[in-house]
Scaffold this active site. Structure first.
Site, PDB file in Angstrom:
ATOM      1  N   ALA A 265      11.398   3.422   5.980  1.00 19.07           N
ATOM      2  CA  ALA A 265      10.196   3.751   7.237  1.00 19.07           C
ATOM      3  C   ALA A 265       9.632   2.925   7.609  1.00 19.07           C
ATOM      4  CB  ALA A 265       9.392   5.031   5.831  1.00 19.07           C
ATOM      5  N   SER A 266       9.901   1.314   7.505  1.00 19.24           N
ATOM      6  CA  SER A 266       9.358   0.564   7.503  1.00 19.24           C
ATOM      7  C   SER A 266       9.643  -0.299   8.440  1.00 19.24           C
ATOM      8  CB  SER A 266       9.145  -0.310   6.253  1.00 19.24           C
ATOM      9  OG  SER A 266      11.012  -0.930   6.265  1.00 19.24           O
TER      10      SER A 266
ATOM     11  N   GLU B  25      13.493   1.650  20.392  1.00 19.58           N
ATOM     12  CA  GLU B  25      13.162   3.375  20.102  1.00 19.58           C
ATOM     13  C   GLU B  25      12.735   3.816  21.622  1.00 19.58           C
ATOM     14  OE1 GLU B  25       9.700   3.183  18.097  1.00 19.58           O
ATOM     15  OE2 GLU B  25      11.300   3.328  16.087  1.00 19.58           O
TER      16      GLU B  25
ATOM     17  N   HIS C 215      10.018   7.715  13.977  1.00 15.72           N
ATOM     18  CA  HIS C 215       8.814   7.231  14.147  1.00 15.72           C
ATOM     19  C   HIS C 215       8.162   8.127  13.976  1.00 15.72           C
ATOM     20  CE1 HIS C 215       7.443   2.480  14.584  1.00 15.72           C
ATOM     21  NE2 HIS C 215       6.607   2.837  13.800  1.00 15.72           N
ATOM     22  N   ILE C 216       7.678   8.960  12.639  1.00 13.47           N
ATOM     23  CA  ILE C 216       6.589   9.540  12.597  1.00 13.47           C
ATOM     24  C   ILE C 216       5.796   9.639  10.984  1.00 13.47           C
ATOM     25  CG2 ILE C 216       7.271  11.656  14.096  1.00 13.47           C
ATOM     26  CD1 ILE C 216       8.028  13.472  11.422  1.00 13.47           C
TER      27      ILE C 216
ATOM     28  N   ASP D 247       9.819  -6.996  -4.734  1.00 17.83           N
ATOM     29  CA  ASP D 247       8.790  -7.825  -4.446  1.00 17.83           C
ATOM     30  C   ASP D 247       8.267  -9.455  -4.514  1.00 17.83           C
ATOM     31  OD1 ASP D 247       5.516  -6.177  -2.669  1.00 17.83           O
ATOM     32  OD2 ASP D 247       5.553  -8.085  -2.395  1.00 17.83           O
TER      33      ASP D 247
ATOM     34  N   HIS E  26       0.468  -1.687  -0.294  1.00 16.46           N
ATOM     35  CA  HIS E  26       0.074   0.448   0.443  1.00 16.46           C
ATOM     36  C   HIS E  26       0.805   1.450  -0.199  1.00 16.46           C
ATOM     37  CE1 HIS E  26      -3.655  -2.790   0.707  1.00 16.46           C
ATOM     38  NE2 HIS E  26      -3.150  -2.324   1.820  1.00 16.46           N
ATOM     39  N   ILE E  27       1.977   1.307   0.934  1.00 16.52           N
ATOM     40  CA  ILE E  27       3.199   2.313   0.932  1.00 16.52           C
ATOM     41  C   ILE E  27       3.509   2.768  -0.569  1.00 16.52           C
ATOM     42  CG2 ILE E  27       4.381   3.494   2.210  1.00 16.52           C
ATOM     43  CD1 ILE E  27       3.151   2.840   4.594  1.00 16.52           C
TER      44      ILE E  27
END
Length: 406
Positions: free
Chosen positions: A233-234, A264, A287-288, A176, A156-157
């Site tokens: 960003a995964s 984190e 983590h934003i 993928d 999706h991302i």
């Protein structure tokens, strides 16, 4: 139980949309807290709660879940569910729902912005200017138009990012493990090695699985084009940070943007520690990726809807740890839900209980996975709560828990 008696606990400042949706559906006992709770506080708070909603900092371990005697479902108001012991929840008959779609645009926009910032060497220039420097130079700064963005994980991302990147003139290649239809002019790569060798920017968008843990090491970094940039960003355990530091120090990777980390801080009061700190060619964000007002609003509604639907009629569509059953509305009669270990003979035992009472079954739904079975039975009769049917269903060998809707 009447809806206004069902207790809902929302932690970590979940969006107003969630509270509004619960209340609009008749759930009046909703408590929302701004932060996460430590294990002992959480155990005490969750003991008499029926539904709980969390984000990424709350840890629902097996130990915590054992203290939640009344808990019937969990909402992760985010994409990831690593903070929840999904196996323990399933064994207790507690489905977990998340929001896999609501923040895809926000993450994709952040990554695209970081691609542009890295291309223009903004991190170094920003660092220098804050310290009184004036790096007014075009050295190493390039446009992203015509450059190749390699996307690993075309979900999706990844697909959203693909569309945005093409719109500003980038070439897109993707890899993928599942064959995916290309959007726009994006081209798939048969191997990750080919993608790495061909890409000026590599962006990771894979889920957290045993196969993706530490999947990006010094080996994969060495296969990247010299001077390429890496973005993650995964999930925090996908990239081996120590290997990335070495690749950045050597100059083989020219820059990076990292939003997720192996370790984190548990809260905003705790110190963030990473060997990537003080590296001027790296963008570090806490983590934003999905932390926009729009994403949080959408997530608030999406997850609240799933929790209410499960509570109201037993539907488990969208559960990440549970057999998925999409159920019609219960218009008349009564509905029984039976969660059990996936062993033979349970369905026939359920039918025997109902048959002995001469009940007319108007609908029956069964789904199982490797460990758990979920049976939903609609009967024509309006059953009185005191008839003892639930008690009989609970006595069936292998039963985990039952629910009963008038």
């Amino acid at each position: 139980m009447p809806k206004d008696k069902i207790k809902v606990l929302l932690l970590e400042n979940i969006h107003d949309n969630a509270v509004g949706y619960f209340e609009a559906q008749g759930y009046r006992s909703v408590e929302r807290l701004k932060g996460a709770l430590d294990a002992d506080e959480l155990k005490a708070k969750i003991a008499d709660v029926h539904m709980v909603g969390i984000r990424s900092r709350t840890k629902l371990t097996a130990d915590v879940l054992q203290a939640a005697n009344k808990l019937m479902c969990i909402g992760a108001f985010c994409i990831g569910t690593n903070q929840i012991d999904l196996t323990a929840a399933k064994k207790l008959g507690i489905p977990v729902f998340n929001a896999p779609y609501s923040n895809t645009r926000s993450v994709a926009e952040l990554v695209l912005g970081e691609v542009i910032m890295l291309a223009r060497r903004i991190p170094e220039k920003n660092w220098s200017t804050h310290n009184g420097g004036w790096l007014k130079t075009a050295d190493g700064a390039v446009e992203v138009r015509g450059k190749t963005l390699g996307i690993i994980g075309y979900g999706h991302i990844g697909t959203q990012l693909s569309i945005l990147a093409e719109a500003i003139g980038m070439k897109v290649r993707y890899y993928d493990i599942v064959e995916k239809l290309a959007l726009g002019n994006a081209r798939s790569c048969p191997t990750m090695e080919e993608l790495l060798a061909d890409s000026d920017f590599v962006s990771l968008h894979v889920p957290s699985t045993p196969k993706t843990k530490n999947m990006f090491t010094a080996t994969e970094m060495a296969q990247m084009k010299p001077g390429a940039m890496l973005l993650n960003a995964s999930r925090g355990n996908v990239v081996v940070i120590e290997d990335l530091v070495k690749a950045l120090e050597s100059g083989h990777i020219a820059g990076a943007a990292i939003d997720v980390f192996p370790s984190e801080p548990a809260s905003t009061r705790d110190m963030f520690e990473s060997p990537l700190r003080n590296m001027p060619n790296v963008i570090l964000t806490p983590h934003i990726g999905g932390s926009t007002l729009e994403a949080q609003a959408n997530i608030g509604t999406e997850v609240a809807e799933k929790l209410v639907k499960y509570s109201d009629n037993g539907s488990t569509l969208g559960a990440v740890n549970f057999p998925e059953v999409q159920l019609p509305l219960q218009e008349t009669g009564s509905r029984f839900m039976h969660i059990h270990n996936n062993v033979p003979g349970v369905l026939s035992s359920i039918n025997e209980v109902l048959s002995r009472r001469s009940m007319n079954i108007t609908g029956q739904y069964l789904r199982t996975d490797g460990d758990v079975g979920y049976v939903v039975v609609d009967v024509q009769e309006q059953v009185e709560a005191g008839l003892g049917i639930r008690h009989e269903l609970e006595q069936i060998p292998g039963t985990i828990r039952t629910r009963f809707l008038l």
